[in-house]
Design a protein around this motif. Sequence first.
Motif, PDB file in Angstrom:
ATOM      1  N   VAL A   1      -1.476  -3.897  17.289  1.00  8.30           N
ATOM      2  CA  VAL A   1      -1.066  -3.059  16.159  1.00  8.30           C
ATOM      3  C   VAL A   1      -1.898  -3.402  14.927  1.00  8.30           C
ATOM      4  N   ALA A   2      -1.851  -2.522  13.925  1.00  9.17           N
ATOM      5  CA  ALA A   2      -2.565  -2.733  12.659  1.00  9.17           C
ATOM      6  C   ALA A   2      -1.723  -2.201  11.516  1.00  9.17           C
ATOM      7  N   TRP A   3      -1.942  -2.746  10.321  1.00  7.11           N
ATOM      8  CA  TRP A   3      -1.267  -2.244   9.113  1.00  7.11           C
ATOM      9  C   TRP A   3      -2.155  -2.485   7.898  1.00  7.11           C
ATOM     10  N   LEU A   4      -1.867  -1.778   6.838  1.00  2.13           N
ATOM     11  CA  LEU A   4      -2.666  -1.873   5.621  1.00  2.13           C
ATOM     12  C   LEU A   4      -2.143  -2.978   4.723  1.00  2.13           C
ATOM     13  N   GLY A   5      -3.083  -3.571   3.959  1.00  2.03           N
ATOM     14  CA  GLY A   5      -2.711  -4.556   2.959  1.00  2.03           C
ATOM     15  C   GLY A   5      -3.120  -4.090   1.580  1.00  2.03           C
ATOM     16  N   THR A   6      -3.219  -5.034   0.638  1.00  2.00           N
ATOM     17  CA  THR A   6      -3.611  -4.717  -0.734  1.00  2.00           C
ATOM     18  C   THR A   6      -4.632  -5.731  -1.213  1.00  2.00           C
TER      19      THR A   6
ATOM     20  N   PRO B   1       0.848  -1.193   0.000  1.00  3.18           N
ATOM     21  CA  PRO B   1       0.000   0.000   0.000  1.00  3.18           C
ATOM     22  C   PRO B   1       0.882   1.241   0.000  1.00  3.18           C
ATOM     23  N   GLU B   2       0.270   2.370  -0.277  1.00  7.04           N
ATOM     24  CA  GLU B   2       1.030   3.620  -0.263  1.00  7.04           C
ATOM     25  C   GLU B   2       1.527   3.946   1.136  1.00  7.04           C
TER      26      GLU B   2
ATOM     27  N   LEU C   1     -10.253  -2.127  -1.027  1.00 10.38           N
ATOM     28  CA  LEU C   1      -9.100  -1.470  -0.417  1.00 10.38           C
ATOM     29  C   LEU C   1      -9.477  -0.723   0.854  1.00 10.38           C
ATOM     30  N   GLN C   2     -10.733  -0.287   0.964  1.00  6.58           N
ATOM     31  CA  GLN C   2     -11.151   0.432   2.157  1.00  6.58           C
ATOM     32  C   GLN C   2     -11.141  -0.465   3.391  1.00  6.58           C
ATOM     33  N   LYS C   3     -11.234  -1.765   3.129  1.00 11.09           N
ATOM     34  CA  LYS C   3     -11.253  -2.718   4.245  1.00 11.09           C
ATOM     35  C   LYS C   3      -9.971  -3.538   4.336  1.00 11.09           C
TER      36      LYS C   3
END
Length: 580
Positions: free
Chosen positions: A479-484, A460-461, A535-537
């Motif tokens: 913790v949390a992080w973004l995926g694709t 992700p960006e 992507l929002q989720k």
Amino acid sequence: MRLFLVQVLVLVLASGSRAQKLPTRDEGLFQMQVQDKALFHDSSVVPDGAEVNGYLFRDTPKRYYFVVEEDNTPLSVTVTPCDAPLEWRLTLQELPEEASGEGSGEPEPLDQQKLQVTVDEGTELFSYKGNDVESYVASSSPSGLYQLELLSTEKDSNFKVYATTTPESDQPYPELPYDPRVDVTSLGRTTVTLAWKPTPTGAQLRQAMQYCVVISQEHNFKSLCAVEAKLGAEDTFMPAPKPGLDFSPFDFAHFGFPSDRNDFGKDRHSAFGVPGRSGGNKAPPRSLSASYAPRSRSDIRKVCIGNKNIFTVSELKPDTQYYFDVFALNGATNMSTAYVGTFAKTKEEAKQKTLELKDGKVTDVFIRRKGSKFLRFAPVSSHQKVTFYLHSCLDSVQIQVRRDGKLVLSQNAEGVRQFQLRGKAKAKYLIRLRGSRKGASMLKILATTRPNKQPFPSLPEDTRIKAFDKLRTCTSVTVAWLGTQDRNKFCVYRREVGEGYSEEQRRREQNQCAGPEARKKSEKVLCKYFHSPNLQKAVTTETIRGLEPGKAYLLDVYAVGHGGHSVKYQSKLVKTRKFC
């Protein structure tokens, strides 16, 4: 001894009175007398002990005259070409008998006297052709009328003339040392250090001396005025006057520049200034200053460095030949003497080894601070497209790609980037990677003509890891992080750090290319797969347990691609609660 205009001499002879004395060494009296336009209607004068700036039109000779009144007089005449080779000669004519005593009888008509002077060419004493600074020196010269004739056959040109009957006491030009050469003492890729022996003039006469260094890629220069003519400095020479529109050289109110009244003389050869012995031309009128602004030339540099006789020239181009000249400049007279110049070729840049990229294979690249690396990719078969995958491990890097010598890509890249270019049969690609100014750069690069398999995982960006403070306990953090949208494998690692561990240390250790294989097994928390079509989720959370109260931990998340290449998210520093 005094040097005269020949017309002044003729007028004096015609007056039938005692010979008029012109004390040219008295600058104030000289300037007062030359303002008499009825008397000084010609410019062909060489004042005793003053340097004359002159201008020659191509193939148009110019003549100067001066008189030596007594026999056995020392004489020195110096001509300095400033822009082109000159031809010049010095001749001697005998003075009329009346010149040395009282006038008697009726004077001859003025035209007949001028004819008598111009028809008799006299005896040639010296001649020269070239662009060197050349002098005629005689310890004992006869009285008579001396004529200096100059000619430029190549182009319109500037020059300087200096004549004196007291050469021993004047010494306006700095004297060169016994070894007048300029030596190269150190040579680098972009620097050259020069050294020369000091001129003895400053110590002997206690005059202010300074040195000017000239750097050129064309050739050495014989005189400082030749350099200044090339540079086109506004205070060096007058602009070339238009034929038939020369101004009066004795208009001291506008010395060296046309007057506001357009008070021009008729003699085409009067385009030269006669500075006083104190030197220094007056500045041009404010309205003219823009017209005479100096032109900058990147291939010639001139720098005056005071009385130092060692100088390092910097900001040169590698593997380039330069010519170096040094000029000793007399601050009292503003007259200079050239050392014997030299030349040198700067060293080559360290040859870059070009790495060969194999189709579909990842290559690790290390670049020093501000350095560059060159890579070559030559597909073995024809191709419609070529794809470059770049993974910058630290700071951003610049990538340039040339296809068969033509630049087709130039961008800064940070993190994981993909560049797709149109292919071409039998094309060869040269890739230049330029590192960061902050420090060394590390990166991974892959080139392929089959872009179906992505070697690096998609990211992700935003690659930050977010910690939830309200969910923090004495033994765990969440913790949390973004995926694709692509299904990737994520591995989480932890490492206990000391109390003094700071964000600055974390940034220094941030290397996105260092994968899980570099970590201790005891630091591994878990690995899991995750993706989301929306992507929002595309957000995942994880709770790291088994921590100790009041301790600081560094958390890392790695996204692992299909080919095993991993990319690390930004590290996160967390701390468990001390009391629960």
